[in-house]
Design an enzyme around this catalytic site. Sequence first.
Site, short mmCIF file in Angstrom:
data_model
loop_
_atom_site.label_atom_id
_atom_site.label_comp_id
_atom_site.label_asym_id
_atom_site.label_seq_id
_atom_site.Cartn_x
_atom_site.Cartn_y
_atom_site.Cartn_z
CE LYS A 266 -3.87 0.12 2.56
NZ LYS A 266 -4.19 0.10 3.42
C1 E4P Z 1 -7.60 0.32 4.75
O1 E4P Z 1 -7.10 -0.75 5.42
C2 E4P Z 1 -7.47 1.76 4.96
O2 E4P Z 1 -6.73 2.44 5.52
C3 E4P Z 1 -8.97 2.20 5.93
O3 E4P Z 1 -9.75 1.69 5.66
C4 E4P Z 1 -8.68 3.92 6.68
O4 E4P Z 1 -9.98 3.50 7.80
P1 E4P Z 1 -10.34 4.80 8.69
O5 E4P Z 1 -10.92 5.76 7.52
O6 E4P Z 1 -11.10 4.23 9.07
O7 E4P Z 1 -9.31 5.05 9.03
#
Ligand code: E4P
Length: 221
Positions: free
Chosen positions: A86
């Site tokens: 990522k």
């Molecule tokens: C995926 O891994 C994203 O980083 C995550 O869904 C972000 O979620 P949040 O907006 O609840 O922090």
Amino acid sequence: MKLILDTADTTAIRYYNDYLALDGVTTNPTIITKSGKPYVDVLKEIVEILDEDQALYVQAVSEDYEGIVEDAKWLSTLGKKNIYIKIPVTNEGLKAIKTVHKLGIKILATAIYSMDQAYLAMHAGADALAPYVNRMCYYGNGVDEVINMQTIIDNYGYNTEIVAASFKNASQVRELMLNGIGACTVPVDVMAQLFNNENTNNAVKEFTANWEKTYGKKTLR
Ligand code: E4P
């Protein structure tokens, strides 16, 4: 639609992996710190839980181009074939996506808040895009924005998958399912909303009670 669990809680991963056909697990640095364990231990434990086909999405932590590329190289040696690195779509991240793509490492471009970022990331070589559905709702309609991203992919025939992320409720997931989005990664509380239905549990209790009343036992044989 691919269904992915957005957590580093290995107890939850084992539980849902047992009951559901999970396509993988996503993490980010915040999610991993919440586990309270050394990050390498957590990642290795998740790698052990998942089978070869299930994807693991792990995020680079560095913010500069060189650091992101090094993080990507290191994370890709974790011993998981189906691993996506990522990379947040910052300016440095976009530059890194081009390089990491050329290294043959799969990329999930993440922390996407706009169609422009989605386009730039897929054009740079990202294999998948993680738009932040709920966070985009602070500025407009996050669900519609994701649907628009899918339209760009379809218009130009990019071979890029949307892994929609940042959910706060199951209805956001339902709206994306109705619009054919390829994958959603959901936190444990949203997965529980998709999974549990008390009406079904109550229907089964009624079937069993009637069966037992008539035949004096709960089983067929
Ligand atoms: C995926 O891994 C994203 O980083 C995550 O869904 C972000 O979620 P949040 O907006 O609840 O922090």
